[in-house]
Scaffold this active site. Structure first.
Site, PDB file in Angstrom:
ATOM      1  N   ASP A  23      -3.789   6.739 -14.543  1.00 17.67           N
ATOM      2  CA  ASP A  23      -2.770   7.113 -13.564  1.00 17.67           C
ATOM      3  C   ASP A  23      -1.405   6.874 -14.200  1.00 17.67           C
ATOM      4  OD1 ASP A  23      -2.867   4.303 -13.444  1.00 17.67           O
ATOM      5  OD2 ASP A  23      -2.582   4.211 -11.285  1.00 17.67           O
ATOM      6  N   PHE A  57       0.138   8.885 -20.793  1.00 16.27           N
ATOM      7  CA  PHE A  57       0.583   8.030 -21.907  1.00 16.27           C
ATOM      8  C   PHE A  57       2.030   8.266 -22.334  1.00 16.27           C
ATOM      9  CE2 PHE A  57      -4.064   8.143 -22.325  1.00 16.27           C
ATOM     10  CZ  PHE A  57      -4.335   6.781 -22.259  1.00 16.27           C
ATOM     11  N   TYR A  78       2.344   5.552 -15.379  1.00 12.40           N
ATOM     12  CA  TYR A  78       2.977   4.239 -15.535  1.00 12.40           C
ATOM     13  C   TYR A  78       3.669   3.879 -14.226  1.00 12.40           C
ATOM     14  CZ  TYR A  78       2.413   4.836 -20.615  1.00 12.40           C
ATOM     15  OH  TYR A  78       1.907   5.008 -21.878  1.00 12.40           O
ATOM     16  N   HIS A  85     -10.022   1.922 -24.982  1.00 11.63           N
ATOM     17  CA  HIS A  85      -8.679   2.274 -24.518  1.00 11.63           C
ATOM     18  C   HIS A  85      -7.631   1.670 -25.460  1.00 11.63           C
ATOM     19  CE1 HIS A  85      -5.181   2.465 -21.805  1.00 11.63           C
ATOM     20  NE2 HIS A  85      -5.855   3.417 -21.175  1.00 11.63           N
TER      21      HIS A  85
END
Length: 223
Positions: A65, A78, A67, A187
């Site tokens: 989702d 990202f 930031y 991740h």
């Protein structure tokens, strides 16, 4: 809140966006934007789709989702708005980018240059409350991202799906791996990057596949 999508994604996503479920979701978001601080700004919620048309998509990088810090989210997984401080996950992505391809460390946190070349920077959930990660999980966005991923999997031209971490990898069931490439690793967050993200070489793997399938590789080097 209106779903502003201005390219061939509209035809694919319109049945979802016009559904009763999404009418309820947009009503909920209307209240959220009025009463709380929500990211990204309304006009950037569908930025990933608007910057990377369905027909142009060659690579998907799936995030969780947006930031949840002020001034960061710009509607691309990202990626952060230009001049924003780099979040830890993005710093680790840049480290792997340098190790993989030997390119200089970028000076910007914005990944728009990737999006404009056919890299769909899609989050599973498109909105978030300030300071509360995953706060808009399970309000309906996942239905939209599922439809998008399935449509890309079914494209005649093969697509590279980059799935970092377990939430992204939960979408594996939607992807036809007989024709598309799936690149999976831990991740890039500081909590997990050393468990297999570093050294995974996703950028060179993606380009090797694109070249092998007669597609133009991505220039991953950023300003």
């Amino acid at each position: 809140m209106e779903p502003y999508i201005h390219n061939d994604w509209w035809q694919i996503l319109a049945p979802v966006l016009r559904s009763k479920q999404f009418e309820d979701l947009f009503n909920y978001l209307h209240s959220e934007y009025q009463e709380k601080i929500i990211f990204p700004p309304k006009e950037k919620v569908f930025m990933a789709f608007n910057l990377t048309a369905f027909s142009a998509t060659k690579v998907v990088i799936l995030g969780q989702d947006p930031y949840h810090g002020r001034g960061q989210a710009e509607g691309l997984s990202f990626s952060v708005a230009d001049k924003s401080k780099l979040p830890p996950s993005l710093r680790n992505i840049y480290q792997e980018l340098g190790d993989d391809l030997g390119v200089p460390k970028p000076t910007t946190g914005s990944l728009k240059a990737w999006a404009q070349q056919g890299v769909l920077l899609l989050n599973n959930v498109l909105t978030v409350r300030q300071g509360v990660a995953n706060s808009h999980k399970n309000i309906g966005w996942e239905v939209l991202s599922d439809v998008a991923i399935k449509a890309l999997s079914d494209k005649p031209t093969p697509v590279v799906f980059i799935l970092w971490g377990k939430p992204a990898q939960s979408k594996l069931k939607l992807i036809d791996q007989t024709k598309n490439l799936v690149i999976m690793s831990a991740h890039p967050s500081p909590l997990s990057a050393y468990r297999g993200f570093f050294g995974s070489k996703p950028f060179s793997q993606a380009n090797a596949f694109l070249i092998a399938s007669n597609q133009t590789p991505i220039n991953w080097q950023l300003p």
